[in-house]
Design a protein around this motif. Structure first.
Motif, mmCIF file in Angstrom:
data_model
loop_
_atom_site.group_PDB
_atom_site.id
_atom_site.type_symbol
_atom_site.label_atom_id
_atom_site.label_comp_id
_atom_site.label_asym_id
_atom_site.label_seq_id
_atom_site.Cartn_x
_atom_site.Cartn_y
_atom_site.Cartn_z
ATOM 1 N N GLU A 446 61.129 -62.133 -17.941
ATOM 2 C CA GLU A 446 61.404 -61.055 -17.299
ATOM 3 C C GLU A 446 61.697 -59.849 -17.950
ATOM 4 O OE1 GLU A 446 62.781 -64.586 -14.797
ATOM 5 O OE2 GLU A 446 62.918 -63.918 -16.937
ATOM 6 N N GLY A 447 62.160 -59.824 -19.051
ATOM 7 C CA GLY A 447 62.620 -58.793 -20.088
ATOM 8 C C GLY A 447 61.223 -58.388 -20.786
ATOM 9 N N CYS A 448 60.333 -59.327 -21.191
ATOM 10 C CA CYS A 448 59.118 -59.048 -21.529
ATOM 11 C C CYS A 448 58.155 -58.088 -20.554
ATOM 12 C CB CYS A 448 58.459 -60.095 -22.262
ATOM 13 S SG CYS A 448 59.232 -61.307 -23.341
ATOM 14 N N PHE A 449 58.146 -58.692 -19.453
ATOM 15 C CA PHE A 449 57.253 -57.944 -18.538
ATOM 16 C C PHE A 449 57.855 -56.621 -18.244
ATOM 17 C CE2 PHE A 449 56.684 -62.455 -16.541
ATOM 18 C CZ PHE A 449 55.961 -62.796 -17.644
ATOM 19 N N VAL A 450 59.049 -56.187 -18.167
ATOM 20 C CA VAL A 450 59.487 -54.956 -17.811
ATOM 21 C C VAL A 450 59.374 -54.049 -18.926
ATOM 22 C CG1 VAL A 450 61.388 -53.463 -16.834
ATOM 23 C CG2 VAL A 450 61.133 -55.882 -16.083
ATOM 24 N N SER A 451 59.524 -54.636 -20.010
ATOM 25 C CA SER A 451 59.589 -53.856 -21.546
ATOM 26 C C SER A 451 58.159 -53.221 -21.517
ATOM 27 C CB SER A 451 60.051 -54.749 -22.561
ATOM 28 O OG SER A 451 59.782 -54.051 -23.749
ATOM 29 N N ILE A 452 57.085 -54.394 -21.402
ATOM 30 C CA ILE A 452 55.620 -53.914 -21.465
ATOM 31 C C ILE A 452 55.350 -52.793 -20.496
ATOM 32 C CG2 ILE A 452 53.359 -54.804 -21.171
ATOM 33 C CD1 ILE A 452 54.301 -57.323 -22.367
ATOM 34 N N ALA A 453 55.817 -53.186 -18.979
ATOM 35 C CA ALA A 453 55.339 -52.225 -18.114
ATOM 36 C C ALA A 453 56.099 -50.813 -18.325
ATOM 37 C CB ALA A 453 56.063 -52.797 -16.566
ATOM 38 N N ASP A 454 57.188 -50.831 -18.681
ATOM 39 C CA ASP A 454 57.747 -49.408 -19.028
ATOM 40 C C ASP A 454 56.970 -48.799 -20.168
ATOM 41 O OD1 ASP A 454 59.478 -47.421 -19.106
ATOM 42 O OD2 ASP A 454 61.242 -48.303 -20.160
ATOM 43 N N LYS A 455 56.678 -49.259 -21.257
ATOM 44 C CA LYS A 455 56.188 -48.809 -22.339
ATOM 45 C C LYS A 455 54.541 -48.459 -22.244
ATOM 46 C CE LYS A 455 58.826 -51.085 -25.887
ATOM 47 N NZ LYS A 455 59.974 -51.535 -25.011
ATOM 48 N N ILE A 456 54.018 -49.197 -21.286
ATOM 49 C CA ILE A 456 52.421 -48.817 -20.951
ATOM 50 C C ILE A 456 52.484 -47.585 -19.983
ATOM 51 C CG2 ILE A 456 52.215 -50.447 -19.082
ATOM 52 C CD1 ILE A 456 49.738 -49.700 -21.779
ATOM 53 N N ASP A 457 53.332 -47.673 -19.057
ATOM 54 C CA ASP A 457 53.560 -46.596 -18.339
ATOM 55 C C ASP A 457 53.915 -45.164 -18.863
ATOM 56 O OD1 ASP A 457 53.916 -45.257 -15.436
ATOM 57 O OD2 ASP A 457 55.554 -44.768 -16.435
ATOM 58 N N THR A 458 54.563 -45.470 -20.137
ATOM 59 C CA THR A 458 54.949 -44.134 -20.707
ATOM 60 C C THR A 458 53.591 -43.676 -21.525
ATOM 61 O OG1 THR A 458 57.136 -44.789 -21.188
ATOM 62 C CG2 THR A 458 56.158 -43.365 -22.896
ATOM 63 N N ILE A 459 52.962 -44.583 -22.132
ATOM 64 C CA ILE A 459 51.742 -44.243 -22.638
ATOM 65 C C ILE A 459 50.686 -43.659 -21.999
ATOM 66 C CG2 ILE A 459 49.823 -45.072 -24.128
ATOM 67 C CD1 ILE A 459 51.776 -47.333 -25.380
ATOM 68 N N CYS A 460 50.466 -44.277 -20.997
ATOM 69 C CA CYS A 460 49.328 -43.916 -19.856
ATOM 70 C C CYS A 460 49.707 -42.544 -19.392
ATOM 71 C CB CYS A 460 49.214 -44.838 -18.893
ATOM 72 S SG CYS A 460 48.228 -46.480 -19.431
ATOM 73 N N GLY A 461 50.854 -42.576 -19.019
ATOM 74 C CA GLY A 461 51.412 -41.181 -18.361
ATOM 75 C C GLY A 461 50.978 -40.030 -19.569
ATOM 76 N N CYS A 462 51.598 -40.117 -20.487
ATOM 77 C CA CYS A 462 51.733 -39.049 -21.531
ATOM 78 C C CYS A 462 50.015 -38.847 -21.939
ATOM 79 C CB CYS A 462 52.300 -39.377 -22.705
ATOM 80 S SG CYS A 462 53.945 -39.471 -22.707
ATOM 81 N N PHE A 463 49.022 -39.795 -21.931
ATOM 82 C CA PHE A 463 48.063 -39.563 -22.103
ATOM 83 C C PHE A 463 47.282 -38.674 -21.040
ATOM 84 C CE2 PHE A 463 48.139 -42.130 -25.870
ATOM 85 C CZ PHE A 463 46.861 -41.957 -26.905
ATOM 86 N N ALA A 464 47.629 -39.146 -19.904
ATOM 87 C CA ALA A 464 46.675 -38.586 -18.466
ATOM 88 C C ALA A 464 47.334 -37.120 -18.642
ATOM 89 C CB ALA A 464 47.546 -39.418 -17.440
ATOM 90 N N VAL A 465 48.393 -36.645 -18.911
ATOM 91 C CA VAL A 465 48.807 -35.189 -19.038
ATOM 92 C C VAL A 465 48.739 -34.403 -20.276
ATOM 93 C CG1 VAL A 465 50.376 -35.742 -17.074
ATOM 94 C CG2 VAL A 465 51.430 -35.927 -19.610
ATOM 95 N N GLY A 466 47.942 -35.011 -21.261
ATOM 96 C CA GLY A 466 47.728 -34.432 -22.558
ATOM 97 C C GLY A 466 48.539 -34.733 -23.592
ATOM 98 N N LEU A 467 49.614 -35.307 -23.417
ATOM 99 C CA LEU A 467 50.806 -35.393 -24.371
ATOM 100 C C LEU A 467 50.381 -36.466 -25.482
ATOM 101 C CD1 LEU A 467 53.902 -35.073 -22.083
ATOM 102 C CD2 LEU A 467 52.825 -33.365 -23.444
ATOM 103 N N ILE A 468 49.396 -36.386 -26.112
ATOM 104 C CA ILE A 468 48.773 -37.331 -27.262
ATOM 105 C C ILE A 468 49.121 -36.993 -28.307
ATOM 106 C CG2 ILE A 468 46.720 -38.232 -28.093
ATOM 107 C CD1 ILE A 468 45.264 -37.109 -25.567
ATOM 108 N N PRO A 469 49.825 -37.959 -29.138
ATOM 109 C CA PRO A 469 50.584 -37.857 -30.599
ATOM 110 C C PRO A 469 49.440 -37.148 -31.704
ATOM 111 C CG PRO A 469 50.914 -40.132 -29.724
ATOM 112 C CD PRO A 469 49.817 -39.546 -28.936
ATOM 113 N N THR A 470 49.892 -36.315 -32.345
ATOM 114 C CA THR A 470 49.073 -35.725 -33.151
ATOM 115 C C THR A 470 49.722 -35.759 -34.590
ATOM 116 O OG1 THR A 470 49.767 -33.640 -32.717
ATOM 117 C CG2 THR A 470 47.735 -34.210 -31.928
ATOM 118 N N GLY A 471 49.447 -36.295 -35.728
ATOM 119 C CA GLY A 471 50.067 -36.161 -37.018
ATOM 120 C C GLY A 471 51.200 -36.857 -36.795
ATOM 121 N N ASN A 472 52.303 -36.154 -37.354
ATOM 122 C CA ASN A 472 53.605 -36.834 -37.130
ATOM 123 C C ASN A 472 54.394 -36.600 -35.876
ATOM 124 O OD1 ASN A 472 53.869 -37.849 -39.889
ATOM 125 N ND2 ASN A 472 54.451 -35.801 -40.432
ATOM 126 N N ASN A 473 53.766 -35.634 -35.020
ATOM 127 C CA ASN A 473 54.131 -35.317 -33.549
ATOM 128 C C ASN A 473 54.086 -36.300 -32.776
ATOM 129 O OD1 ASN A 473 55.264 -33.472 -31.558
ATOM 130 N ND2 ASN A 473 53.361 -32.668 -31.205
#
Length: 688
Positions: A446-473
Motif C-alpha cells: 500500500e505504501g509503495c503504490f501510493v508513494s509511486i503514484a504521488d511521485k509520478i503525478d508530481t513528475i508528470c504534472g511538472c513536465f506538463a506545465v513546463g516545470l522541467i529541471p535544468t542544471g541544479n534547478n
C-alpha cells in the motif's frame, strides 16, 4: 621558504557555512598560487563560529621567472624583401616587450610567422598576495550573503577583524574599512582582549590558551569524548550521537561543554519522532535511549561556555519544556479532528497554480495508486485507496504547521488514534519514502503504490506545465522522485510497464489541464530512464549496454538483460556476433530494406539454407528464454549463431546482380536481425 596566515574574524557564522567556506578559501588560494607559478607546501584551512582561517607553509618567496615565446604577424608582413623588420614587425616587438635579437621566423600550421621571446621576472609572493587576498575573501560562496550596517562588503556575517601575517610581519591591506593586522581574539566570553601572533604555531597555541579550539575535528572529538563520559557515568543511558548532529554542534561552539539535562517523563507519551525532532532538529540536543532503544527523558546540550552552576542546564530544560508542552497541546488538539475532515480542508490549499489544489492532486494519485494496485496486487486495492485518501490529511494539522518535517509520521499517529488498521497507518507514513538518497523504502504494498503514484503525478504534472529541471534547478525534486520510484520498483521487484504507468498518469492529468500528451510522455519516459541509467552505471552496467536494452519497458527485465550482456560483452564470441549484427544493420539501412519474408526456393547456396534453419531454431528458443526471463541462455543462443553467420558472409554475396536473389537475401538478413532484436539492439554496444 615563507609562510602566510590569514584569519577573518566575524560575528557568529551559521554552523552549516563554516566548513564549505574554509574549503573554498583553501581551494581558491591553491588555484591562485598554482596558476601564477608560486610554489607552496601545505594549505590548512578551517574555522569556528567567529573566524575563518587559512595557513600556507613552504611558500616560495617569489614567482618563478620564465621566458615565453610570442607569435606575431605573418612573416610576409613582419619582414621586407631584404629580410629586415618592417614597421609592423618592429611595432609588434615593442608592444610585446620582445627582445629584438630573439625575433625569428617560425613555421606554424597556418604558415610562416614572426616570433620572439620575452623574459618575465617573477613577482614577490608578498606583493602578489597583497594584491589578491581581498578578492579571494570577497569570493567566498556563502549560501546567503548580506551587506551589514553601512558597509559595502557582502558577507555571511559582519567582519570585525582581519589577521594577515607573512613571515612574521603584517601583510597589510584594507577590506571595507577594516585594516589587517597581526591581532586576533579568543573566546568571546572566556578570554581577555587582543592576542598578537607571529606564526601559525603561536596562533594555534594562543587560541587554545584563550579557550578557542580552532580545529573542527578536535572540537568534534572533544564533544564525542564528553558524550561518552556522560554515558559511562549513567547506567542504562545510550546517547544517540549521529554524524550530522555532531558536525553541526561542533560548528556552533568554539569550545564545547556537554551538559546533561532532563524533562518530565510525561512527555514520553508523545511519539518518539516528536521528541527527537524537538531535541535534535530544533535545539541541537543529543537525545538518549535505554539499552532496548526506548526513549529516555534525558538529553545532552553542548554549551559554548563552561557551566559554573546549573544555570545553563536550567535554561536548556526550560526551552525544551516549552517546546514539548506546545507539542502536547498540538497533539491532543489534532486528535480531536478526524483525518477525513483534514482531507476536505485540502480543497482550500493550492498545490500549484496550474495543477490545482492539494485535494485535486490527491484525487489524481488516488486513481494512479488504484491502477497500480489493480495491476500488481488487486487484493490490496481497498487498503491502497484508504491510504491514498488519508495520507495528506496531516498537512492541515497544528503539529505539522509547527513541525513540518514530521509529515507522514504524524499522519500515521493520527490514523492510529482514530482506529485505522496498522497497514493503513504504516502506508500513510511510507508514502513519503524514500525522502532522500539512502533513505528507507516502503515495506507495505500500500505504501509503495501510493508513494509511486504521488511521485509520478508530481513528475508528470511538472513536465506538463513546463516545470522541467535544468542544471541544479529542481524545485519540485523531480530527480529525487524519479529515483524513488525506481528504487521502490527494483526493491519490490514490481513487474509493470513504465510507459503505461506514465501514460495512465497523463490520462488522469488531462482531465485537469491540456497539454501535448505524446510529447510529455516521451519527455517523462526519457527523464526517468536516464535516472535508471545512472543508477545502473554505478552498479557496473556500462552506458552502451544500457542503451542496447533500453527497449525493455519493464525495469526488472531491462536490468536483468543489461546484467546478462555485461557479463559476456568482453568475450570474443560476443564481439564477433555484435560486429556481424552491426554489419547486417548497416546493409539493411543502406538498402532501405524492411521486409522479412523470403522464399527458400531462391536459395543458391547451402549457407543460405543453414542460416534459414538457424534463424527458425534460434527464434523459437530465444523467445522461450526471454518469456521465462532467462537472459543469459538467450544471449548464449545468439552467440551460437557465430559460425553460421560467418559462413554466410564468407561465401554469399548479399547484393547479387539478380534483383530477386538480392531482395531475398536482404529479407533473410532482416529476419536474422529480428532474432537479435528479441534480446537487444547490439548496434549500440561499443566494443564491437
Amino acid at each position: 621558504m615563507s609562510y602566510y596566515l590569514l584569519e577573518i574574524g566575524t560575528e557568529e557564522l551559521p554552523a552549516s557555512f563554516i566548513n564549505p567556506a574554509a574549503e573554498s578559501l583553501k581551494e581558491s588560494f591553491s588555484k591562485l598560487l598554482e596558476n601564477k607559478g608560486i610554489g607552496f607546501g601545505d594549505i590548512q584551512a578551517g574555522g569556528t563560529p567567529r573566524r575563518l582561517y587559512v595557513y600556507i607553509d613552504n611558500l616560495n618567496e617569489k614567482q618563478d621567472d620564465k621566458e615565453e615565446e610570442i607569435v606575431g604577424p605573418p612573416a610576409s608582413v613582419a619582414f621586407d624583401e631584404n629580410g629586415n623588420l618592417t614597421k609592423a614587425g618592429r611595432g609588434f616587438a615593442k608592444s610585446k616587450s620582445l627582445d629584438e635579437k630573439s625575433l625569428k621566423r617560425v613555421n606554424t600550421d597556418r604558415g610562416e610567422y614572426l616570433a620572439g621571446k620575452r623574459f618575465l621576472k617573477g613577482v614577490r609572493t608578498d606583493e602578489f598576495l597583497q594584491e589578491n587576498v581581498v578578492s579571494l575573501i570577497k569570493s567566498i560562496p556563502f549560501q546567503k550573503s548580506m551587506r551589514w550596517s553601512d558597509k559595502n562588503l557582502k558577507f555571511a556575517r559582519p567582519v570585525h577583524w582581519i589577521l594577515s601575517v607573512y613571515n612574521g610581519d603584517v601583510l597589510g591591506f584594507e577590506l571595507d574599512g577594516i585594516k589587517s593586522s597581526d591581532i586576533t581574539y579568543g573566546h568571546r566570553f572566556m578570554s581577555e582582549g587582543a592576542i598578537r601572533v607571529k606564526d601559525f604555531d603561536s596562533y594555534c597555541r594562543k587560541l587554545l590558551e584563550n579557550n578557542v579550539v580552532y580545529d573542527f575535528d578536535s572540537r568534534k572529538k572533544l564533544i564525542e569524548d564528553q558524550l561518552n563520559e556522560i554515558q559511562s557515568e549513567n547506567d542504562d543511558l545510550i546517547v544517540q550521537a549521529d554524524e550530522e548532529l555532531l558536525d553541526s554542534v561542533a560548528n556552533l561552539v568554539e569550545k564545547p561543554f556537554a551538559v546533561l539535562g532532563s524533562f518530565s517523563k510525561d512527555f514520553l507519551e508523545l511519539p518518539d519522532e516528536v521528541l527527537i525532532t524537538s531535541m535534535k532538529n530544533h535545539q541541537k540536543y543529543f537525545y538518549t535511549t535505554d539499552k532496548n532503544n526506548q526513549m529516555r527523558n534525558y538529553f545532552i546540550g553542548v554549551s559554548n561556555t563552561e557551566p559554573k552552576d546549573d544555570t545553563i542546564r536550567y535554561g536548556y530544560e526550560k526551552v525544551l519544556k516549552a517546546r514539548l508542552s506546545d507539542a502536547v497541546f498540538f497533539f491532543e488538539n489534532d486528535k480531536k479532528v478526524l483525518l477525513e475532515t483534514r482531507v476536505e480542508q485540502l480543497k482550500d490549499v493550492v498545490y500549484q497554480e496550474k495543477l490545482g489544489t492539494s485535494y485535486e492532486k490527491m484525487e489524481r494519485f488516488y486513481k494512479i495508486a488504484s491502477y497500480l494496485s489493480g495491476q500488481l496486487a488487486s487484493d490490496r486495492i481497498e487498503n491502497t485507496q484508504r491510504v491514498a485518501y488519508l495520507c495528506k490529511g496531516d498537512l492541515m494539522t497544528e503539529m505539522i504547521y509547527e513541525f513540518p518535517e514530521l509529515q507522514g509520521i504524524m499522519g500515521r499517529e493520527y490514523a492510529r488514534a482514530q482506529g485505522e488498521i496498522e497497514v493503513i497507518c504504516k502506508g500513510i507514513y511510507e508514502h513519503y519514502l524514500p525522502r532522500f538518497a539512502g533513505d528507507e523504502l516502503p515495506e507495505t504494498n500500500e505504501g509503495c503504490f501510493v508513494s509511486i503514484a504521488d511521485k509520478i503525478d508530481t513528475i508528470c504534472g511538472c513536465f506538463a506545465v513546463g516545470l522541467i529541471p535544468t542544471g541544479n534547478n529542481d524545485p519540485y525534486a523531480l530527480r529525487r522522485n524519479a529515483i524513488g520510484i525506481l528504487n521502490i520498483i527494483r526493491n519490490k521487484n514490481f513487474r509493470l510497464s513504465l510507459r503505461r504507468l506514465i501514460d495512465y498518469s497523463l490520462e488522469v492529468l488531462s482531465e485537469k489541464i491540456s497539454f501535448n500528451t505524446k510529447e510529455v510522455s516521451e519527455q517523462v519516459y526519457d527523464f526517468i530512464l536516464s535516472r535508471l541509467k545512472n543508477i545502473l552505471h554505478e552498479e557496473g552496467i556500462p552506458g552502451d549496454v544500457f542503451d542496447a536494452v533500453s527497449g525493455y519497458d519493464d525495469i526488472i527485465s531491462l536490468q536483468s538483460a543489461a546484467s546478462a550482456i555485461t557479463g559476456v560483452k568482453d568475450g570474443e564470441d560476443f564481439e564477433v556476433i555484435a560486429t556481424s549484427y552491426k554489419r547486417i544493420n548497416n546493409i539493411l539501412k543502406k538498402a532501405g530494406w524492411q521486409r522479412t519474408d523470403y522464399d527458400i526456393s531462391l536459395f543458391q547456396y547451402d549457407f543460405e539454407s543453414k542460416l534459414d534453419a538457424a534463424i527458425k531454431e534460434k527464434e523459437s528458443r530465444i523467445n522461450v528464454f526471454i518469456n521465462n526471463e532467462e537472459y543469459k541462455p538467450a544471449i548464449d543462443e545468439l552467440l551460437g549463431l557465430r559460425r553460421v553467420v560467418d559462413d554466410f558472409f564468407d561465401n554469399v554475396m548479399v547484393m547479387d546482380k539478380d534483383e530477386k536473389i538480392k531482395n531475398n537475401r536482404l529479407s533473410l538478413l532482416n529476419s536474422l536481425k529480428s532474432v537479435f532484436d528479441i534480446v537487444a539492439d547490439l548496434s549500440k554496444v561499443k566494443n564491437a
